[in-house]
Scaffold this motif. Sequence first.
Motif, PDB file in Angstrom:
ATOM      1  N   LEU A  82       0.782  -1.262  -0.033  1.00  0.00           N
ATOM      2  CA  LEU A  82       0.032  -0.254  -0.169  1.00  0.00           C
ATOM      3  C   LEU A  82       0.841   1.235  -0.051  1.00  0.00           C
ATOM      4  CD1 LEU A  82      -2.857  -0.914   2.311  1.00  0.00           C
ATOM      5  CD2 LEU A  82      -3.049  -0.466   0.127  1.00  0.00           C
ATOM      6  N   HIS A 216     -13.650   1.769  -6.737  1.00  0.00           N
ATOM      7  CA  HIS A 216     -13.188   0.754  -5.447  1.00  0.00           C
ATOM      8  C   HIS A 216     -11.841   0.701  -5.380  1.00  0.00           C
ATOM      9  CE1 HIS A 216     -17.465  -1.131  -5.606  1.00  0.00           C
ATOM     10  NE2 HIS A 216     -17.605  -0.071  -5.027  1.00  0.00           N
ATOM     11  N   PRO A 218      -8.070   1.446  -2.475  1.00  0.00           N
ATOM     12  CA  PRO A 218      -7.568   1.980  -1.328  1.00  0.00           C
ATOM     13  C   PRO A 218      -7.018   3.374  -1.352  1.00  0.00           C
ATOM     14  CG  PRO A 218      -6.333   0.278  -2.151  1.00  0.00           C
ATOM     15  CD  PRO A 218      -7.257   0.492  -3.182  1.00  0.00           C
ATOM     16  N   ALA A 219      -6.998   4.258  -0.260  1.00  0.00           N
ATOM     17  CA  ALA A 219      -6.792   5.658  -0.170  1.00  0.00           C
ATOM     18  C   ALA A 219      -5.460   5.807  -0.761  1.00  0.00           C
ATOM     19  CB  ALA A 219      -6.603   6.060   1.314  1.00  0.00           C
ATOM     20  N   GLY A 256     -10.207   6.745  -1.852  1.00  0.00           N
ATOM     21  CA  GLY A 256     -10.379   5.428  -1.510  1.00  0.00           C
ATOM     22  C   GLY A 256     -10.200   5.426   0.034  1.00  0.00           C
ATOM     23  N   ASP A 257     -10.949   4.166   0.485  1.00  0.00           N
ATOM     24  CA  ASP A 257     -11.318   3.787   1.833  1.00  0.00           C
ATOM     25  C   ASP A 257     -12.169   4.737   2.691  1.00  0.00           C
ATOM     26  OD1 ASP A 257      -9.594   1.602   1.519  1.00  0.00           O
ATOM     27  OD2 ASP A 257      -7.696   2.696   2.241  1.00  0.00           O
ATOM     28  N   ALA A 258     -12.740   5.702   1.864  1.00  0.00           N
ATOM     29  CA  ALA A 258     -13.865   6.775   2.298  1.00  0.00           C
ATOM     30  C   ALA A 258     -15.061   6.635   1.181  1.00  0.00           C
ATOM     31  CB  ALA A 258     -13.329   8.108   2.407  1.00  0.00           C
ATOM     32  N   ASP A 259     -15.864   7.506   1.506  1.00  0.00           N
ATOM     33  CA  ASP A 259     -17.149   7.469   0.461  1.00  0.00           C
ATOM     34  C   ASP A 259     -17.045   8.976  -0.021  1.00  0.00           C
ATOM     35  OD1 ASP A 259     -17.881   4.870   0.793  1.00  0.00           O
ATOM     36  OD2 ASP A 259     -19.559   5.337   2.600  1.00  0.00           O
ATOM     37  N   ALA A 276     -15.978   6.217   5.725  1.00  0.00           N
ATOM     38  CA  ALA A 276     -16.699   5.334   5.142  1.00  0.00           C
ATOM     39  C   ALA A 276     -18.001   4.446   5.996  1.00  0.00           C
ATOM     40  CB  ALA A 276     -15.833   3.946   4.755  1.00  0.00           C
ATOM     41  N   TRP A 282     -18.415  -1.749  -0.069  1.00  0.00           N
ATOM     42  CA  TRP A 282     -17.272  -1.366  -0.960  1.00  0.00           C
ATOM     43  C   TRP A 282     -17.242   0.241  -0.975  1.00  0.00           C
ATOM     44  CZ3 TRP A 282     -14.338  -5.066  -2.606  1.00  0.00           C
ATOM     45  CH2 TRP A 282     -14.882  -6.347  -2.756  1.00  0.00           C
ATOM     46  N   HIS A 283     -15.905   0.805  -0.892  1.00  0.00           N
ATOM     47  CA  HIS A 283     -15.647   2.178  -0.873  1.00  0.00           C
ATOM     48  C   HIS A 283     -14.721   2.511  -2.035  1.00  0.00           C
ATOM     49  CE1 HIS A 283     -17.894   1.807   2.901  1.00  0.00           C
ATOM     50  NE2 HIS A 283     -17.344   0.797   3.351  1.00  0.00           N
TER      51      HIS A 283
END
Length: 374
Positions: A82, A216, A218-219, A256-259, A276, A282-283
């Motif tokens: 990551l 979708h 990751p942050a 990512g990892d949020a909405d 999220a 899924w985010h």
Amino acid sequence: MIRLLIADDSALMRKLLEGIFTAEGDFDIRTARNGNEALELVRAFDPQVVTLDVQMPGMDGLTCLSRIMIEAPRPVVMISSLTAEGAEATLEAIELGAVDFIAKPGGAVSLEIDRLRPLLVEKVRAASGARIRRTLRLTERVRHQIRGAGLASRPRPSRVSPSPVAKIGKVGMKPGSATLPGLVLIGTSTGGPAALDIVLPQLPADFPWPILVAQHLPASFTGPFAKRLNRECDLDVVEVNRPMPLKPGTIYIGKGDADVMVAPRAAGVIAMPVPAKGSYLWHPSVERMVASALDHLEASHLVGVMMTGMGNDGAEAMKRLRLTGGRTIAEAESSAIVWGMPGELVKNGGAEAVRPLEDIAETIIEMVNSCAAN
């Protein structure tokens, strides 16, 4: 039985991954320690799906992937870190034709891998039935030739000749909200980065609506992804990492990892990241993004686009968008890497138009022009 090849230079990761898929009972598994072994097993074992570590000694994951996509194309899921470097390498892998990726667990790997077990299995199962697009393989052959010649340039995605974009006035807001011409909402998951890389560069610089994307990821991936798209598109591309006014001529990638949600402010309508919400699987959540747009904008000036991805995120909200006067497009099964999300929209009656990937940009423009005429 699903033939699975696991390529990773870590003996621990090979053992853990093999254990997870062995326990499923329907995987026939081989393992490889590096890219060279992986290529040999691709030829001898003919796996239906491959998991490939990005960083391996000798032949690394990207080189191995490019060889697989040229010699014997098949679904590949990358295993990546990551870190910023890992994000860049993973996005490059998706451009080369990888179907999806799995973030390598940090810390105590043996503990973290158990938490990731359901996601690992779901992603690999989905990938085993994924469609490998011919256009991706062709692009990779061109890139391989360019790299072999020592050139640094990267071919841009081929463009269609879309219809001219009409100029649209400030309409489409619910009473009490600031004005905005309209909004395009795009939802994608597995295979989405490659699909967006084809659709978004086809939109012209004078495109009159902002575009909000829930992909979708990751942050640590959405920032580099937005920067990559910004280099390819005539429109500006930014990550929604803070509240931002929605402006024509800009593509907004949800962090990512949020909405990502739409909200009114005195100065205009904004896109903003929000924590999220656990009730969404899924985010960034496509369902939550579209629902927030419907709360504050007239459906008649919204265009929803659902492209490749597993699951059903966003299908209900986009159906509601269509039923309340909006326009919707679902990617056709013939082009989708995974026809989960667009397929659900088609099945629930929420798709007004079903189009192959190459025709989606033109259809978006036609629908925006139609809104201008009404």
